[in-house]
Design a protein around this motif. Sequence first.
Motif, PDB file in Angstrom:
ATOM      1  N   TYR A  28     -35.584  -0.267   3.127  1.00  0.00           N
ATOM      2  CA  TYR A  28     -34.813  -0.797   4.254  1.00  0.00           C
ATOM      3  C   TYR A  28     -35.239  -2.218   4.601  1.00  0.00           C
ATOM      4  N   LEU A  29     -36.533  -2.472   4.646  1.00  0.00           N
ATOM      5  CA  LEU A  29     -37.015  -3.811   4.963  1.00  0.00           C
ATOM      6  C   LEU A  29     -36.605  -4.810   3.883  1.00  0.00           C
ATOM      7  N   GLY A  32     -32.822  -5.466   3.947  1.00  0.00           N
ATOM      8  CA  GLY A  32     -32.525  -6.283   5.120  1.00  0.00           C
ATOM      9  C   GLY A  32     -32.850  -7.748   4.869  1.00  0.00           C
ATOM     10  N   LEU A  33     -33.999  -8.011   4.259  1.00  0.00           N
ATOM     11  CA  LEU A  33     -34.355  -9.392   3.937  1.00  0.00           C
ATOM     12  C   LEU A  33     -33.409  -9.990   2.902  1.00  0.00           C
ATOM     13  N   ILE A  59     -33.514  -4.120   9.004  1.00  0.00           N
ATOM     14  CA  ILE A  59     -34.937  -4.360   9.283  1.00  0.00           C
ATOM     15  C   ILE A  59     -35.380  -3.564  10.502  1.00  0.00           C
TER      16      ILE A  59
END
Length: 74
Positions: A28-29, A32-33, A59
Amino acid sequence: MNGYENGNGPVQPKGARIAFGIIMVLIYLGVGLLFIFKVGVFDFFNSDVASYIVGGLLILYGIFRGYRLYKGVQ
């Protein structure tokens, strides 16, 4: 308890659940980035604002899942 919790179905071992949770938080992180920085195939929104919103939400959700994972481990 033969691998079943409350008779609902098989339960994964605790280590497997923690490992899967960590992997999902990182996904997910990372995604998101990728949306925020518009890398590769994640550049399909016409608007920068849409990319920032989707990336920010992913994020935030990754942070939320990480917090839940942390609280569940202790």
